[in-house]
Design an enzyme around this catalytic site. Structure first.
Site, PDB file in Angstrom:
ATOM      1  N   ASP A   7       0.869  -1.183   0.000  1.00  0.00           N
ATOM      2  CA  ASP A   7       0.000   0.000   0.000  1.00  0.00           C
ATOM      3  C   ASP A   7       0.900   1.226   0.000  1.00  0.00           C
ATOM      4  OD1 ASP A   7      -1.821   2.043   0.523  1.00  0.00           O
ATOM      5  OD2 ASP A   7      -2.156   1.451   2.615  1.00  0.00           O
ATOM      6  N   ASP A 105      -7.384   3.307  -3.049  1.00  0.00           N
ATOM      7  CA  ASP A 105      -7.312   3.049  -1.608  1.00  0.00           C
ATOM      8  C   ASP A 105      -8.697   3.018  -0.984  1.00  0.00           C
ATOM      9  OD1 ASP A 105      -7.514   5.798  -2.199  1.00  0.00           O
ATOM     10  OD2 ASP A 105      -6.487   6.394  -0.354  1.00  0.00           O
TER      11      ASP A 105
END
Length: 249
Positions: A7, A105
């Site tokens: 991420d 996200d």
């Protein structure tokens, strides 16, 4: 063979091994700085990299930072996948007319929330921005909001008025010094956004949704949001869902 999930946020890289059963290994965070490659090497050294078959990478970072991590990964794993927001996946349907415009996200956080339970969720990410997304019990994304995070508010105020520090102070309801007033005003703005979103979600859905917080700044708001759940690895959990289903969707 172990798959890894990454991420790439605006300030840090978070990553973890993804086990065959869909669970995450130990989550590690690496800052973007001159020591980025060395820090990543410590997370996934060559001996471990030989056992890694692939990596799944979600990025909202700058192109330069994204490229730096991708370049490093190409020397470590055999395949790299970059998820994109899809109109529907894993029981989640996106509200946007153009789903691709929803940040990946936010999409992954919704997938993770849905995987946790088929219920009404208000999913709040606190990083460079505060993102708020409402997901109903049927998996329909009802839309969301984006605002500056408390830290970005502090930095913006300092940029405009150098005498206002970007750090320091504590949240109080009515501050009696400037540092506390800054902390209280910026944190309070984020808290007000979340609280109003909860109220509006309750009006929309007929019940108050469960509140799910993630992101580097989320822990700072937790004391004033009773009942909220803090899941720092929520986007990585969403990457795990995508890794299992997204490439076949």
């Amino acid at each position: 063979m172990t798959q890894w999930v990454f991420d790439l946020g605006n300030s840090r890289v978070k990553c973890a091994a993804l086990h065959a059963d869909g669970t995450l290994g130990h989550v590690q965070a690496v800052a973007y700085d001159e020591g980025l490659v060395a820090s990543l090497d410590a997370v996934l050294p060559p001996a471990m990299a030989r056992e890694a078959s692939a990596a799944v990478v979600a990025s909202v970072a700058s192109p330069a930072r994204t490229a730096a991590v991708i370049d490093w990964l190409t020397t470590r794993v055999g395949a790299i996948s970059l998820p994109r927001t899809q109109p529907a996946l894993a029981g989640v349907r996106i509200a946007y007319d153009e789903p691709a415009r929803l940040g990946v996200d936010r999409f992954l956080a919704l997938l993770a929330a849905r995987r946790r339970a088929a219920r009404n969720w208000l999913v709040v990410g606190v990083g460079t921005a505060v993102t708020v997304d409402l997901l109903d019990a049927q998996g329909l994304h009802r839309g969301g909001r984006i605002a500056p995070s408390p830290q970005l508010m502090r930095e913006s105020l300092q940029a405009a008025a150098g005498q206002l520090p970007a750090t320091g102070g504590h949240y109080v309801e009515f501050a009696t010094d400037t540092l506390d007033a800054l902390a209280s005003g910026c944190d309070g703005a984020a808290l007000g956004l979340v609280e109003r979103s909860l109220l509006q979600a309750e009006d929309t859905l007929g019940e108050r949704p469960a509140l799910l917080l993630h992101g580097g700044g989320a822990a700072g708001l937790m004391p004033w949001l009773p009942g909220a759940a803090l899941v720092p690895s929520l986007v990585l959990e969403g990457l795990a869902v995508w890794a299992q289903l997204g490439s076949d969707a």
